[in-house]
Every structure is written in C-alpha cells, then in structure tokens.
Scaffold this active site. Structure first.
Site, PDB file in Angstrom:
ATOM      1  CB  VAL A 146       3.420   4.049   4.110  1.00 47.96           C
ATOM      2  CG1 VAL A 146       2.796   5.192   4.026  1.00 47.96           C
ATOM      3  CG2 VAL A 146       4.950   4.021   3.963  1.00 47.96           C
ATOM      4  CD1 TRP A 167      -4.147  -8.268   8.454  1.00 48.47           C
ATOM      5  CD2 TRP A 167      -4.656  -6.424  10.045  1.00 48.47           C
ATOM      6  NE1 TRP A 167      -5.540  -9.104   9.568  1.00 48.47           N
ATOM      7  CE2 TRP A 167      -4.977  -7.982   9.530  1.00 48.47           C
ATOM      8  CE3 TRP A 167      -4.539  -6.063  10.854  1.00 48.47           C
ATOM      9  CZ2 TRP A 167      -5.510  -8.199  11.351  1.00 48.47           C
ATOM     10  CZ3 TRP A 167      -5.682  -6.194  11.971  1.00 48.47           C
ATOM     11  CH2 TRP A 167      -6.314  -6.987  12.281  1.00 48.47           C
ATOM     12  CD  GLU A 168      -2.060  -8.661   4.336  1.00 50.80           C
ATOM     13  OE1 GLU A 168      -2.229  -7.459   4.338  1.00 50.80           O
ATOM     14  OE2 GLU A 168      -3.826  -8.950   5.353  1.00 50.80           O
ATOM     15  CD1 TRP A 219      -2.670  -2.129   0.665  1.00 49.53           C
ATOM     16  CD2 TRP A 219      -3.860  -0.613   0.782  1.00 49.53           C
ATOM     17  NE1 TRP A 219      -3.636  -2.073   0.916  1.00 49.53           N
ATOM     18  CE2 TRP A 219      -4.772  -1.350   1.020  1.00 49.53           C
ATOM     19  CE3 TRP A 219      -4.093   1.069   1.399  1.00 49.53           C
ATOM     20  CZ2 TRP A 219      -5.885  -1.206   0.865  1.00 49.53           C
ATOM     21  CZ3 TRP A 219      -5.115   1.486   1.453  1.00 49.53           C
ATOM     22  CH2 TRP A 219      -6.254   0.318   1.132  1.00 49.53           C
ATOM     23  CB  ILE A 225      -2.318   6.915   5.014  1.00 47.97           C
ATOM     24  CG1 ILE A 225      -1.036   7.095   4.571  1.00 47.97           C
ATOM     25  CG2 ILE A 225      -2.761   8.486   4.908  1.00 47.97           C
ATOM     26  CD1 ILE A 225      -0.278   7.840   2.795  1.00 47.97           C
ATOM     27  CG  HIS A 281     -10.156   0.026   7.465  1.00 48.59           C
ATOM     28  ND1 HIS A 281     -11.705   0.371   7.313  1.00 48.59           N
ATOM     29  CD2 HIS A 281      -9.902  -0.994   7.550  1.00 48.59           C
ATOM     30  CE1 HIS A 281     -12.594  -1.489   6.615  1.00 48.59           C
ATOM     31  NE2 HIS A 281     -11.421  -1.633   7.098  1.00 48.59           N
TER      32      HIS A 281
HETATM   33  N1  RBF Z   1      -2.479  -1.486   4.085  1.00 45.66           N
HETATM   34  C1  RBF Z   1      -1.224  -0.809   4.651  1.00 45.66           C
HETATM   35  O1  RBF Z   1      -0.267  -0.685   4.717  1.00 45.66           O
HETATM   36  N2  RBF Z   1      -1.702   0.721   4.544  1.00 45.66           N
HETATM   37  C2  RBF Z   1      -2.636   1.509   4.740  1.00 45.66           C
HETATM   38  O2  RBF Z   1      -3.013   2.436   4.794  1.00 45.66           O
HETATM   39  C3  RBF Z   1      -3.939   0.528   4.339  1.00 45.66           C
HETATM   40  N3  RBF Z   1      -5.329   1.531   4.781  1.00 45.66           N
HETATM   41  C4  RBF Z   1      -6.075   0.529   4.547  1.00 45.66           C
HETATM   42  C5  RBF Z   1      -7.317   1.158   4.329  1.00 45.66           C
HETATM   43  C6  RBF Z   1      -8.536   0.464   4.452  1.00 45.66           C
HETATM   44  C7  RBF Z   1      -9.835   1.215   4.810  1.00 45.66           C
HETATM   45  C8  RBF Z   1      -8.351  -1.276   4.312  1.00 45.66           C
HETATM   46  C9  RBF Z   1      -9.939  -1.871   4.163  1.00 45.66           C
HETATM   47  C10 RBF Z   1      -7.197  -1.519   3.837  1.00 45.66           C
HETATM   48  C11 RBF Z   1      -6.364  -0.737   4.019  1.00 45.66           C
HETATM   49  N4  RBF Z   1      -4.808  -1.536   4.371  1.00 45.66           N
HETATM   50  C12 RBF Z   1      -3.819  -0.753   4.460  1.00 45.66           C
HETATM   51  C13 RBF Z   1      -4.474  -3.180   3.795  1.00 45.66           C
HETATM   52  C14 RBF Z   1      -4.925  -3.940   4.907  1.00 45.66           C
HETATM   53  O3  RBF Z   1      -3.650  -3.781   5.268  1.00 45.66           O
HETATM   54  C15 RBF Z   1      -4.353  -5.459   4.169  1.00 45.66           C
HETATM   55  O4  RBF Z   1      -3.627  -5.866   3.226  1.00 45.66           O
HETATM   56  C16 RBF Z   1      -6.220  -5.854   4.234  1.00 45.66           C
HETATM   57  O5  RBF Z   1      -7.509  -5.525   4.550  1.00 45.66           O
HETATM   58  C17 RBF Z   1      -5.971  -7.068   4.082  1.00 45.66           C
HETATM   59  O6  RBF Z   1      -5.724  -8.148   5.092  1.00 45.66           O
END
Ligand code: RBF
Length: 153
Positions: free
Chosen positions: A83, A62-63, A26, A85, A91
């Site tokens: 990163v 998250w992973e 991301w 944000i 979330h």
């Molecule tokens: N992952 C990031 O690394 N950075 C983010 O800013 C970020 N924002 C997210 C916002 C939303 C609404 C969602 C659903 C996920 C976001 N994720 C972000 C992804 C998260 O870390 C993960 O990869 C997914 O939720 C799949 O498990």
C-alpha cells in the site's frame, strides 16, 4: 463499480498450485486485511492447499521486487501486496514507478506470473476503499488472477 470479468474457476482449480504472497509492512492494518482476504479466497474459493501457500513479509513496497526475485522460482505464481500512499515528497512517485516496473520485469524474466497487488493511492481513505474496509475489496480479484495465470501454462 467496475471490476474484472472473472475466468471460470472452480473450487478445485487451485489444488495443485504453489503460491507465494509477499507483502510490505507499511500501512499495516490495510495490508493485514488485504493479505487475509487474498489468502481466504485462495484457500476457500479455489482449493489452494495451505501447505502450498507461503507468506513472506518485507519492510516496504520498495523491497517487493527483490524478495520475489529471490523466491519465485519455487512457486507457480506470486502475489505482491503493498500500500503506497502519496506523501508530500517525491518518494511516492519513485517507489511506485520502480516497484511496478520491477514486478513486471521479474515476471517476464522468470516466466512466472506476478500478480500486482500494490495499491498506489493519494489518501489513506482511497486505500481503505480498495481493501474492503469501506468499499470494494480488490484482494479476491488478485486471488482469481493468480489461480487463472498459474493454471494457464
Ligand atoms: N513503503 C510502502 O510500502 N508504502 C508507503 O507508503 C511508503 N512510503 C514511504 C515514504 C517515505 C518518505 C520513505 C522513505 C519510505 C516509504 N516506504 C513506503 C518504504 C519503502 O518502500 C522502503 O521500505 C524503504 O524506503 C526502505 O528501502
């Protein structure tokens, strides 16, 4: 601008350590800079050998804890880069809290240091300011912390 006082490390401090970088995808352009800068510091400032450096990517921050749990035993130290944000929903809070707690848990359980390279910021601008796009680049500090912790055993 304040930053860490760095331990005394040399151009060969990292020559025998195995390093794992796991990064989220991301906010890719910021991540790319952070990963490149961390890698350059490890190789050029501390003599980490390219063959001893592995870079793995995961979908999002998250992973990060799970990927580290799967792989960390094969390395002396890991650096988790993401990163996050803040958006308009909750979330950000859930992800950042659980990712930081998860990374701490993995380093304590595994006995292998995990360097916290996750930017948790309110705006894209703030992320850019911490990735050296305009402002101070935090990645060299992560590389230094990784080498220091890997050789401190
Ligand atoms: N992952 C990031 O690394 N950075 C983010 O800013 C970020 N924002 C997210 C916002 C939303 C609404 C969602 C659903 C996920 C976001 N994720 C972000 C992804 C998260 O870390 C993960 O990869 C997914 O939720 C799949 O498990």
């Amino acid at each position: 601008m304040k930053g860490p006082e760095l331990a005394e490390l040399s151009k060969t401090s990292g020559q025998n350590i195995k390093v794992l970088i796991v990064h989220a995808r991301w906010n890719a352009y910021i991540i790319k800079r952070l990963v490149e800068s961390t890698t350059a510091s490890l190789l050029q400032r501390y003599g980490v050998q390219e063959a001893n450096l592995t870079i793995r990517s995961v979908p999002g921050s998250w992973e990060l804890p799970m990927a580290l749990k799967q792989d960390i035993q094969n390395y002396d130290v890991a650096i988790a880069i993401g990163v996050l944000i803040k958006g308009e929903t909750m979330h950000f809070e859930y992800i950042s809290q659980n990712v930081s707690a998860g990374l701490m848990q993995i380093q304590l359980e595994s006995g292998k240091p995990v360097i916290f390279g996750v930017l948790t910021v309110l705006t894209q601008e703030q992320a850019e300011q911490r990735a050296g796009i305009h402002g101070r680049d935090h990645a060299p500090d992560w590389a230094a912390a990784a080498v220091e912790m890997a050789i401190a055993k």
